[in-house]
Design a protein around this motif. Structure first.
Motif, PDB file in Angstrom:
ATOM      1  N   ASP A 192      26.919  10.545   5.644  1.00  0.00           N
ATOM      2  CA  ASP A 192      26.650   9.852   6.929  1.00  0.00           C
ATOM      3  C   ASP A 192      26.268   8.426   6.345  1.00  0.00           C
ATOM      4  OD1 ASP A 192      25.513   8.235   9.072  1.00  0.00           O
ATOM      5  OD2 ASP A 192      24.723  10.322   9.840  1.00  0.00           O
ATOM      6  N   GLU A 193      26.943   7.342   6.337  1.00  0.00           N
ATOM      7  CA  GLU A 193      26.684   6.031   5.895  1.00  0.00           C
ATOM      8  C   GLU A 193      25.224   5.640   6.337  1.00  0.00           C
ATOM      9  OE1 GLU A 193      27.887   1.409   6.030  1.00  0.00           O
ATOM     10  OE2 GLU A 193      29.468   3.149   6.223  1.00  0.00           O
ATOM     11  N   LYS A 194      24.886   5.621   7.749  1.00  0.00           N
ATOM     12  CA  LYS A 194      23.792   5.266   8.115  1.00  0.00           C
ATOM     13  C   LYS A 194      22.341   5.955   7.740  1.00  0.00           C
ATOM     14  CE  LYS A 194      25.429   3.679  12.766  1.00  0.00           C
ATOM     15  NZ  LYS A 194      25.065   3.828  14.426  1.00  0.00           N
ATOM     16  N   ALA A 195      22.657   7.265   7.426  1.00  0.00           N
ATOM     17  CA  ALA A 195      21.499   8.083   6.868  1.00  0.00           C
ATOM     18  C   ALA A 195      21.226   7.577   5.409  1.00  0.00           C
ATOM     19  CB  ALA A 195      22.053   9.595   6.617  1.00  0.00           C
ATOM     20  N   LEU A 196      22.299   7.288   4.475  1.00  0.00           N
ATOM     21  CA  LEU A 196      22.170   6.496   3.162  1.00  0.00           C
ATOM     22  C   LEU A 196      21.224   5.115   3.449  1.00  0.00           C
ATOM     23  CD1 LEU A 196      25.491   7.327   1.281  1.00  0.00           C
ATOM     24  CD2 LEU A 196      23.087   8.569   0.893  1.00  0.00           C
ATOM     25  N   GLU A 197      21.799   4.694   4.287  1.00  0.00           N
ATOM     26  CA  GLU A 197      21.134   3.189   4.493  1.00  0.00           C
ATOM     27  C   GLU A 197      19.706   3.220   4.883  1.00  0.00           C
ATOM     28  OE1 GLU A 197      22.130  -1.036   6.705  1.00  0.00           O
ATOM     29  OE2 GLU A 197      22.916   0.820   7.541  1.00  0.00           O
ATOM     30  N   GLN A 198      19.448   4.181   5.662  1.00  0.00           N
ATOM     31  CA  GLN A 198      18.138   4.514   6.267  1.00  0.00           C
ATOM     32  C   GLN A 198      17.194   4.896   4.750  1.00  0.00           C
ATOM     33  OE1 GLN A 198      18.301   7.226   9.217  1.00  0.00           O
ATOM     34  NE2 GLN A 198      18.950   5.791  10.899  1.00  0.00           N
ATOM     35  N   VAL A 199      17.638   5.751   3.912  1.00  0.00           N
ATOM     36  CA  VAL A 199      16.751   5.953   2.797  1.00  0.00           C
ATOM     37  C   VAL A 199      16.748   5.106   1.625  1.00  0.00           C
ATOM     38  CG1 VAL A 199      17.188   8.305   3.298  1.00  0.00           C
ATOM     39  CG2 VAL A 199      18.470   7.148   1.694  1.00  0.00           C
ATOM     40  N   GLY A 200      17.297   3.798   1.885  1.00  0.00           N
ATOM     41  CA  GLY A 200      17.114   2.511   1.175  1.00  0.00           C
ATOM     42  C   GLY A 200      18.022   2.919  -0.165  1.00  0.00           C
ATOM     43  N   ILE A 201      19.144   3.612  -0.097  1.00  0.00           N
ATOM     44  CA  ILE A 201      19.771   3.925  -1.339  1.00  0.00           C
ATOM     45  C   ILE A 201      20.446   2.624  -1.938  1.00  0.00           C
ATOM     46  CG2 ILE A 201      22.046   4.139  -0.529  1.00  0.00           C
ATOM     47  CD1 ILE A 201      20.440   6.705  -2.667  1.00  0.00           C
ATOM     48  N   LYS A 202      20.845   1.496  -1.290  1.00  0.00           N
ATOM     49  CA  LYS A 202      21.238   0.524  -1.802  1.00  0.00           C
ATOM     50  C   LYS A 202      20.442  -0.474  -2.550  1.00  0.00           C
ATOM     51  CE  LYS A 202      20.814  -2.365   2.364  1.00  0.00           C
ATOM     52  NZ  LYS A 202      21.605  -3.253   3.559  1.00  0.00           N
ATOM     53  N   GLU A 203      19.160  -0.227  -2.361  1.00  0.00           N
ATOM     54  CA  GLU A 203      18.223  -0.797  -3.191  1.00  0.00           C
ATOM     55  C   GLU A 203      17.834  -0.443  -4.591  1.00  0.00           C
ATOM     56  OE1 GLU A 203      16.909  -3.613  -1.568  1.00  0.00           O
ATOM     57  OE2 GLU A 203      17.892  -3.186   0.192  1.00  0.00           O
ATOM     58  N   VAL A 222      23.198   4.695  -8.752  1.00  0.00           N
ATOM     59  CA  VAL A 222      22.983   6.142  -7.961  1.00  0.00           C
ATOM     60  C   VAL A 222      24.243   6.881  -8.707  1.00  0.00           C
ATOM     61  CG1 VAL A 222      24.032   6.857  -5.854  1.00  0.00           C
ATOM     62  CG2 VAL A 222      22.695   4.582  -5.728  1.00  0.00           C
ATOM     63  N   VAL A 223      23.947   8.306  -8.659  1.00  0.00           N
ATOM     64  CA  VAL A 223      24.464   9.222  -9.395  1.00  0.00           C
ATOM     65  C   VAL A 223      24.895  10.204  -7.967  1.00  0.00           C
ATOM     66  CG1 VAL A 223      24.796  11.079 -10.717  1.00  0.00           C
ATOM     67  CG2 VAL A 223      23.205   9.216 -11.483  1.00  0.00           C
ATOM     68  N   VAL A 224      25.935  10.526  -7.967  1.00  0.00           N
ATOM     69  CA  VAL A 224      26.443  11.604  -6.830  1.00  0.00           C
ATOM     70  C   VAL A 224      27.007  12.799  -7.478  1.00  0.00           C
ATOM     71  CG1 VAL A 224      28.462  11.946  -4.927  1.00  0.00           C
ATOM     72  CG2 VAL A 224      27.376   9.491  -5.509  1.00  0.00           C
ATOM     73  N   SER A 254      32.015  14.127  -1.806  1.00  0.00           N
ATOM     74  CA  SER A 254      32.048  13.468  -3.040  1.00  0.00           C
ATOM     75  C   SER A 254      32.573  12.123  -2.645  1.00  0.00           C
ATOM     76  CB  SER A 254      32.322  14.064  -4.437  1.00  0.00           C
ATOM     77  OG  SER A 254      32.366  13.216  -5.306  1.00  0.00           O
ATOM     78  N   ILE A 255      33.889  12.263  -2.422  1.00  0.00           N
ATOM     79  CA  ILE A 255      34.671  10.945  -2.152  1.00  0.00           C
ATOM     80  C   ILE A 255      34.101  10.095  -0.959  1.00  0.00           C
ATOM     81  CG2 ILE A 255      36.941  10.138  -1.449  1.00  0.00           C
ATOM     82  CD1 ILE A 255      38.130  12.505  -3.324  1.00  0.00           C
ATOM     83  N   LEU A 256      33.742  10.794   0.381  1.00  0.00           N
ATOM     84  CA  LEU A 256      33.173  10.276   1.312  1.00  0.00           C
ATOM     85  C   LEU A 256      31.818   9.559   1.122  1.00  0.00           C
ATOM     86  CD1 LEU A 256      33.460   9.625   4.266  1.00  0.00           C
ATOM     87  CD2 LEU A 256      32.421  11.841   4.929  1.00  0.00           C
ATOM     88  N   CYS A 257      31.193  10.236   0.213  1.00  0.00           N
ATOM     89  CA  CYS A 257      29.707   9.601  -0.295  1.00  0.00           C
ATOM     90  C   CYS A 257      29.911   8.404  -0.903  1.00  0.00           C
ATOM     91  CB  CYS A 257      29.026  10.658  -0.916  1.00  0.00           C
ATOM     92  SG  CYS A 257      27.385  10.206  -1.473  1.00  0.00           S
ATOM     93  N   VAL A 258      30.966   8.357  -2.006  1.00  0.00           N
ATOM     94  CA  VAL A 258      31.046   7.255  -2.710  1.00  0.00           C
ATOM     95  C   VAL A 258      31.572   6.030  -1.725  1.00  0.00           C
ATOM     96  CG1 VAL A 258      32.943   6.186  -4.183  1.00  0.00           C
ATOM     97  CG2 VAL A 258      31.825   8.514  -4.916  1.00  0.00           C
ATOM     98  N   LEU A 259      32.439   6.276  -0.932  1.00  0.00           N
ATOM     99  CA  LEU A 259      33.071   5.272   0.182  1.00  0.00           C
ATOM    100  C   LEU A 259      31.931   4.589   0.827  1.00  0.00           C
ATOM    101  CD1 LEU A 259      36.275   6.968   1.394  1.00  0.00           C
ATOM    102  CD2 LEU A 259      36.003   5.065  -0.304  1.00  0.00           C
ATOM    103  N   ASN A 260      30.936   5.600   1.201  1.00  0.00           N
ATOM    104  CA  ASN A 260      29.718   4.904   1.898  1.00  0.00           C
ATOM    105  C   ASN A 260      28.836   4.021   0.914  1.00  0.00           C
ATOM    106  OD1 ASN A 260      30.406   6.423   4.303  1.00  0.00           O
ATOM    107  ND2 ASN A 260      29.207   8.348   3.693  1.00  0.00           N
ATOM    108  N   LEU A 261      28.624   4.645  -0.316  1.00  0.00           N
ATOM    109  CA  LEU A 261      27.828   3.765  -1.083  1.00  0.00           C
ATOM    110  C   LEU A 261      28.587   2.405  -1.342  1.00  0.00           C
ATOM    111  CD1 LEU A 261      26.993   6.409  -3.847  1.00  0.00           C
ATOM    112  CD2 LEU A 261      25.573   5.347  -2.090  1.00  0.00           C
ATOM    113  N   GLN A 262      29.878   2.282  -1.614  1.00  0.00           N
ATOM    114  CA  GLN A 262      30.608   1.201  -1.681  1.00  0.00           C
ATOM    115  C   GLN A 262      30.575   0.274  -0.529  1.00  0.00           C
ATOM    116  OE1 GLN A 262      34.542   2.820  -2.486  1.00  0.00           O
ATOM    117  NE2 GLN A 262      34.122   2.607  -4.747  1.00  0.00           N
ATOM    118  N   ALA A 263      30.612   0.884   0.587  1.00  0.00           N
ATOM    119  CA  ALA A 263      30.402   0.091   1.884  1.00  0.00           C
ATOM    120  C   ALA A 263      28.945  -0.508   2.089  1.00  0.00           C
ATOM    121  CB  ALA A 263      30.716   0.967   3.179  1.00  0.00           C
ATOM    122  N   LEU A 264      28.033   0.119   1.435  1.00  0.00           N
ATOM    123  CA  LEU A 264      26.858  -0.402   1.537  1.00  0.00           C
ATOM    124  C   LEU A 264      26.453  -1.525   0.358  1.00  0.00           C
ATOM    125  CD1 LEU A 264      24.585   2.825   2.229  1.00  0.00           C
ATOM    126  CD2 LEU A 264      25.032   1.112   3.553  1.00  0.00           C
TER     127      LEU A 264
END
Length: 219
Positions: free
Chosen positions: A57-68, A72-74, A83-93
């Motif tokens: 869930d991209e919003k969930a990752l954003e809320q925990v401040g992952i892009k700061e 990041v290790v997946v 795994s792939i969906l998580c990576v795509l979310n990280l890239q989007a952030l």
């Protein structure tokens, strides 16, 4: 001493938890993310911060401040899709420094194709190291030799268009480039030519003393 980093680990199973514990012991701040409450309970007294969240869930990752975070290790278990969906979310952030644990060669190839700069295949790596030690007694990897010798992968950005001769790393930093991987490819080539220009997205592998290798921060 190496710079203290803030490192995120998504997936706190055996590999993720062990990695987080090791990084914590090295003095880094580790932020763990996992959906399993048992994994959260095990890690909360060991890691700097732990969040129970769905990494797909991209919003969930954003809320925990992952892009700061610095890196990041997946490590999301046995689900290639997650795994792939998580990576795509990280890239989007906007997360750029992403390491991913691969669970198969197919997974590894897909990760490189979608632009993941660093892919880790623990089982294959350990098997490779052990095979060489068994087949050729006396050969050891560079890690753990007791001589402060390490290898480091660096992703080419500002060095794009330059050659090893241009960079002059041996004289400037006292390190050697022992291998490189072209952008989008999974296999490394060894002993790069001195006049071969690197391209953006290529990865080079450096070897040297820890203090010398870690001096390089713009590449």
């Amino acid at each position: 001493m190496a710079k203290k980093n803030e490192i995120g680990i998504i997936g706190l199973g055996k590999f993720g938890f062990s990695l987080g514990s090791a990084l914590t012991n090295l003095g880094h701040d580790v932020v763990g993310v996992d959906l399993d409450p048992e994994h959260i309970r095990r890690a909360q007294d060991k890691l700097s911060h732990v969040y129970q969240a769905d990494a797909t869930d991209e919003k969930a990752l954003e809320q925990v401040g992952i892009k700061e975070l610095d890196r990041v290790v997946v490590s999301t278990g046995e689900s290639m899709e997650a795994s792939i969906l998580c990576v795509l979310n990280l890239q989007a952030l906007g997360v750029e420094k992403i390491w991913v644990k691969a669970i198969s060669e197919e997974h590894e190839r897909v990760l490189y194709k979608i632009g993941v700069p660093y892919v880790v295949f623990p089982e294959a790596f350990v098997a490779f190291q052990l095979a060489h030690r068994l087949a050729t007694p006396g050969i050891q990897d560079y890690f753990g030799m007791g001589q402060d010798v390490v290898t480091r992968e660096v992703l080419i950005g500002k060095w794009a268009g330059k050659t090893l001769r241009d960079l002059n790393l041996t004289n400037e930093y006292h390190v050697q480039v022992v291998a490189y991987r072209k952008s989008g490819e999974a296999q490394f080539s060894f002993v790069p030519e001195a006049n071969r220009p690197f391209e953006e997205g290529d990865v080079m592998v450096l070897i040297g003393k820890t203090s010398d290798v870690m001096k390089i921060d713009k590449f």
